[in-house]
Scaffold this active site. Structure first.
Site, PDB file in Angstrom:
ATOM      1  N   CYS A  31     -28.992  34.051 -33.292  1.00  6.41           N
ATOM      2  CA  CYS A  31     -27.989  33.971 -32.223  1.00  6.41           C
ATOM      3  C   CYS A  31     -27.977  32.585 -31.594  1.00  6.41           C
ATOM      4  O   CYS A  31     -28.933  32.191 -30.933  1.00  6.41           O
ATOM      5  CB  CYS A  31     -28.318  35.054 -31.189  1.00  6.41           C
ATOM      6  SG  CYS A  31     -27.445  34.897 -29.628  1.00  6.41           S
ATOM      7  N   CYS A  34     -28.343  32.477 -27.842  1.00  8.40           N
ATOM      8  CA  CYS A  34     -29.727  32.823 -27.497  1.00  8.40           C
ATOM      9  C   CYS A  34     -30.618  31.588 -27.584  1.00  8.40           C
ATOM     10  O   CYS A  34     -31.479  31.369 -26.729  1.00  8.40           O
ATOM     11  CB  CYS A  34     -30.272  33.892 -28.443  1.00  8.40           C
ATOM     12  SG  CYS A  34     -29.392  35.460 -28.390  1.00  8.40           S
TER      13      CYS A  34
END
Length: 106
Positions: A31, A34
């Protein structure tokens, strides 16, 4: 650098048993947002040391925990006080906003 613990189903509930509120960063290695938020969470762990326990939860390895907290998008940061959700932030938010949201709910 601050001490950020990686949590899983085996140690998660014991983390909640501590005296401090727990900030959980739900993330995954693939991600992009993230990866952008991760250093921010690490910095906040140092800045808020003694006020909050910061942990990270890899949703790929801990889908049961992600489901338990209704995590539908990542990154999701959840502040838990006495085991109950006090704050939730979804997406890669700027550090000042995330810190203010956390501090407002401590």
């Amino acid at each position: 650098m601050s001490n950020v613990t990686e949590v899983n189903a085996a140690n998660f509930d014991s983390m909640l048993a501590g005296e401090l509120p727990v900030l959980v960063d739900f993330w995954a290695p693939w991600c992009g947002p993230c990866r952008m938020l991760s250093p921010v969470v690490d910095e906040l762990a140092g800045e808020l040391e003694g006020k909050v326990t910061v942990v990270k939860c890899n949703v790929d390895e801990n889908q049961d925990l992600a489901m338990r907290f209704g995590v539908m998008s990542i990154p999701t940061v959840v502040l838990l006080k006495d085991g109950a959700e006090a704050m939730r932030s979804v997406g890669a938010v700027p550090k000042p906003k995330l810190k203010a949201d956390i501090e407002a709910n401590l």
